[in-house]
Design a protein around this motif. Structure first.
Motif, PDB file in Angstrom:
ATOM      1  N   SER A 100       0.919  -1.215   0.117  1.00 24.58           N
ATOM      2  CA  SER A 100       0.016  -0.044  -0.028  1.00 24.58           C
ATOM      3  C   SER A 100       1.082   1.074  -0.031  1.00 24.58           C
ATOM      4  O   SER A 100       0.384   2.207  -0.820  1.00 24.58           O
ATOM      5  CB  SER A 100      -1.036   0.039   1.279  1.00 24.58           C
ATOM      6  OG  SER A 100      -1.782   1.183   1.236  1.00 24.58           O
ATOM      7  N   MET A 101       2.076   1.276   0.823  1.00 24.08           N
ATOM      8  CA  MET A 101       3.030   2.267   0.794  1.00 24.08           C
ATOM      9  C   MET A 101       3.362   2.505  -0.535  1.00 24.08           C
ATOM     10  O   MET A 101       3.320   3.707  -1.134  1.00 24.08           O
ATOM     11  CB  MET A 101       4.245   1.945   1.625  1.00 24.08           C
ATOM     12  CG  MET A 101       3.949   2.293   3.068  1.00 24.08           C
ATOM     13  SD  MET A 101       5.318   2.671   3.885  1.00 24.08           S
ATOM     14  CE  MET A 101       6.214   1.201   3.638  1.00 24.08           C
ATOM     15  N   VAL A 102       3.763   1.568  -1.516  1.00 24.24           N
ATOM     16  CA  VAL A 102       4.149   1.663  -2.779  1.00 24.24           C
ATOM     17  C   VAL A 102       3.128   2.237  -3.517  1.00 24.24           C
ATOM     18  O   VAL A 102       3.312   2.983  -4.596  1.00 24.24           O
ATOM     19  CB  VAL A 102       4.777   0.286  -3.254  1.00 24.24           C
ATOM     20  CG1 VAL A 102       5.052   0.581  -4.920  1.00 24.24           C
ATOM     21  CG2 VAL A 102       5.904  -0.196  -2.561  1.00 24.24           C
ATOM     22  N   GLY A 103       2.021   1.843  -3.418  1.00 24.47           N
ATOM     23  CA  GLY A 103       0.654   2.122  -4.282  1.00 24.47           C
ATOM     24  C   GLY A 103       0.442   3.641  -4.022  1.00 24.47           C
ATOM     25  O   GLY A 103       0.551   4.494  -5.094  1.00 24.47           O
ATOM     26  N   GLU A 104       0.484   4.173  -2.907  1.00 20.50           N
ATOM     27  CA  GLU A 104       0.272   5.669  -2.496  1.00 20.50           C
ATOM     28  C   GLU A 104       1.504   6.524  -3.312  1.00 20.50           C
ATOM     29  O   GLU A 104       1.414   7.633  -3.671  1.00 20.50           O
ATOM     30  CB  GLU A 104       0.374   5.754  -1.045  1.00 20.50           C
ATOM     31  CG  GLU A 104      -1.136   5.250  -0.535  1.00 20.50           C
ATOM     32  CD  GLU A 104      -2.286   6.039  -0.966  1.00 20.50           C
ATOM     33  OE1 GLU A 104      -1.915   7.369  -1.068  1.00 20.50           O
ATOM     34  OE2 GLU A 104      -3.319   5.204  -1.157  1.00 20.50           O
ATOM     35  N   ALA A 105       2.825   5.967  -3.064  1.00 22.67           N
ATOM     36  CA  ALA A 105       4.014   6.546  -3.468  1.00 22.67           C
ATOM     37  C   ALA A 105       3.830   6.905  -5.160  1.00 22.67           C
ATOM     38  O   ALA A 105       4.228   7.923  -5.647  1.00 22.67           O
ATOM     39  CB  ALA A 105       5.053   5.977  -3.152  1.00 22.67           C
ATOM     40  N   LEU A 106       3.496   5.863  -5.778  1.00 28.64           N
ATOM     41  CA  LEU A 106       3.372   5.805  -7.234  1.00 28.64           C
ATOM     42  C   LEU A 106       2.060   6.127  -8.028  1.00 28.64           C
ATOM     43  O   LEU A 106       2.112   5.858  -9.200  1.00 28.64           O
ATOM     44  CB  LEU A 106       4.057   4.165  -7.697  1.00 28.64           C
ATOM     45  CG  LEU A 106       5.544   4.117  -7.702  1.00 28.64           C
ATOM     46  CD1 LEU A 106       6.257   4.300  -6.231  1.00 28.64           C
ATOM     47  CD2 LEU A 106       5.930   2.734  -8.231  1.00 28.64           C
ATOM     48  N   VAL A 107       1.154   6.454  -7.139  1.00 26.28           N
ATOM     49  CA  VAL A 107      -0.035   6.572  -7.591  1.00 26.28           C
ATOM     50  C   VAL A 107      -0.176   7.701  -8.948  1.00 26.28           C
ATOM     51  O   VAL A 107      -0.958   7.469  -9.923  1.00 26.28           O
ATOM     52  CB  VAL A 107      -0.996   7.155  -6.372  1.00 26.28           C
ATOM     53  CG1 VAL A 107      -0.787   8.674  -6.270  1.00 26.28           C
ATOM     54  CG2 VAL A 107      -2.414   7.190  -7.258  1.00 26.28           C
ATOM     55  N   SER A 108       1.001   8.668  -9.100  1.00 26.10           N
ATOM     56  CA  SER A 108       0.747   9.666 -10.047  1.00 26.10           C
ATOM     57  C   SER A 108       2.240   9.376 -11.042  1.00 26.10           C
ATOM     58  O   SER A 108       2.443   9.895 -11.551  1.00 26.10           O
ATOM     59  CB  SER A 108       0.631  10.962  -9.695  1.00 26.10           C
ATOM     60  OG  SER A 108       1.899  11.373  -8.479  1.00 26.10           O
ATOM     61  N   ASN A 109       2.740   8.003 -10.775  1.00 28.90           N
ATOM     62  CA  ASN A 109       3.702   7.956 -11.612  1.00 28.90           C
ATOM     63  C   ASN A 109       5.037   8.699 -11.503  1.00 28.90           C
ATOM     64  O   ASN A 109       5.285   9.365 -12.646  1.00 28.90           O
ATOM     65  CB  ASN A 109       3.381   7.779 -13.165  1.00 28.90           C
ATOM     66  CG  ASN A 109       2.613   6.612 -13.471  1.00 28.90           C
ATOM     67  OD1 ASN A 109       2.629   5.717 -13.092  1.00 28.90           O
ATOM     68  ND2 ASN A 109       1.452   6.902 -14.571  1.00 28.90           N
ATOM     69  N   PRO A 110       5.597   8.844 -10.302  1.00 28.39           N
ATOM     70  CA  PRO A 110       6.580   9.650 -10.182  1.00 28.39           C
ATOM     71  C   PRO A 110       7.901   9.378 -10.787  1.00 28.39           C
ATOM     72  O   PRO A 110       8.131   8.224 -11.207  1.00 28.39           O
ATOM     73  CB  PRO A 110       6.945   9.469  -8.794  1.00 28.39           C
ATOM     74  CG  PRO A 110       6.532   8.276  -8.235  1.00 28.39           C
ATOM     75  CD  PRO A 110       5.192   8.057  -9.221  1.00 28.39           C
ATOM     76  N   ALA A 111       8.804  10.323 -11.411  1.00 31.81           N
ATOM     77  CA  ALA A 111       9.724  10.071 -12.188  1.00 31.81           C
ATOM     78  C   ALA A 111      10.882   9.617 -11.310  1.00 31.81           C
ATOM     79  O   ALA A 111      11.735   8.520 -11.515  1.00 31.81           O
ATOM     80  CB  ALA A 111      10.151  11.309 -12.848  1.00 31.81           C
TER      81      ALA A 111
END
Length: 276
Positions: A100-111
């Protein structure tokens, strides 16, 4: 797997053995997606920064000593669990929360992604599986876990492992911006280093201290994601705004925490997301 370590390279100005040395390099963020151009002698800058660790970190002297002992401790490591010395770091029940942490971190496709603490590798494997980033850097304090991480992440040539305490490495990253930072590296801190229940007040203070220390390397609109295993962390929003962040979000994750767990209890944990 249980392995032991007799030297710690994050707090001493010593060259690491060959298998660790490759973890200390830095490939640099891609110029096309990073607001700042990486320094040409970035690795030397990190080495110099380590020599002035006491001046560049918010850690107290006793915490630095605890960190050194932590990085010299034996390791029991599997994909879903981690124990270092006498302290349990991760248990398998945390897997949904890590994802879930990864999902929240990558929700907007950070570069550009920075992970603090490789741990058991749960979050790292999910980050690589998603493969939606331009650069991925992981800072791991324990040299043997850094070696495990280097081996596990070797299939992605853009992934970089830095062996050292993030509190001491981050000042040397001051020329970089990251769109998302995942921080699950709570230990070593002397007040929470033993196998006992995390205190939500202590954890709230740690999250705010981390936010202040990491603020300058988070890109505008970027986020800092952390795990609250107590489910009761409460960030003071006025203090948050004063520290340069715009808002905080709590994402509950249902967790089957076993009664045998010594550091967490209850039916859920929170993923804490701080937006800059």
């Amino acid at each position: 797997m249980t392995i032991s370590n007799h030297q710690y390279y994050g707090l001493r100005a010593r060259p690491a053995p060959d298998r660790i040395k490759k973890c200390r390099g830095y490939a640099g963020l891609r110029e096309a997606t990073s607001p700042n151009k990486p320094s040409s002698d970035f690795k030397n800058e990190i080495s110099v920064q380590m020599k002035y660790q006491m001046k560049s970190s918010f850690l107290a002297a006793e915490e630095l000593l605890a960190m050194r002992d932590f990085a010299n401790a034996t390791v029991q490591h599997t994909f879903s669990s981690l124990r270092i010395g006498e302290s349990t770091q991760i248990e398998s029940w945390e897997t949904p929360a890590q994802l879930s942490m990864v999902g929240e971190a990558l929700v907007s496709n950070p570069a550009n992604i920075l992970e603090l603490g490789y741990g058991a590798g749960i979050a790292s494997e999910d980050i690589l599986r998603r493969n939606s980033y331009d650069s991925y850097v992981c800072i791991e304090v324990h040299p043997l876990i850094a070696a495990i991480a280097s081996n596990a992440l070797s299939r992605d040539s853009s992934a970089v492992i830095i062996n050292g305490a993030w509190q001491l490495v981050v000042p040397a990253l001051r020329h970089q911006y990251f769109d998302a930072i995942i921080n699950d590296a709570y230990l070593p801190f002397t007040d929470i280093a033993a196998d006992r229940l995390y205190d939500p007040v202590d954890l709230s203070k740690y999250i705010m201290n981390s936010a202040r220390a990491l603020h300058d390397i988070i890109s505008p609109g970027g986020k800092l994601v952390q795990l609250d295993v107590t489910g009761r962390v409460n960030i003071n929003e006025a203090e948050l705004i004063e520290s340069g962040f715009s808002n905080v979000k709590y994402v509950p994750v249902s967790s089957s925490i076993p009664v045998s767990c010594k550091y967490a209890q209850g039916e859920f944990v929170n993923v804490v997301v701080l937006r800059k």
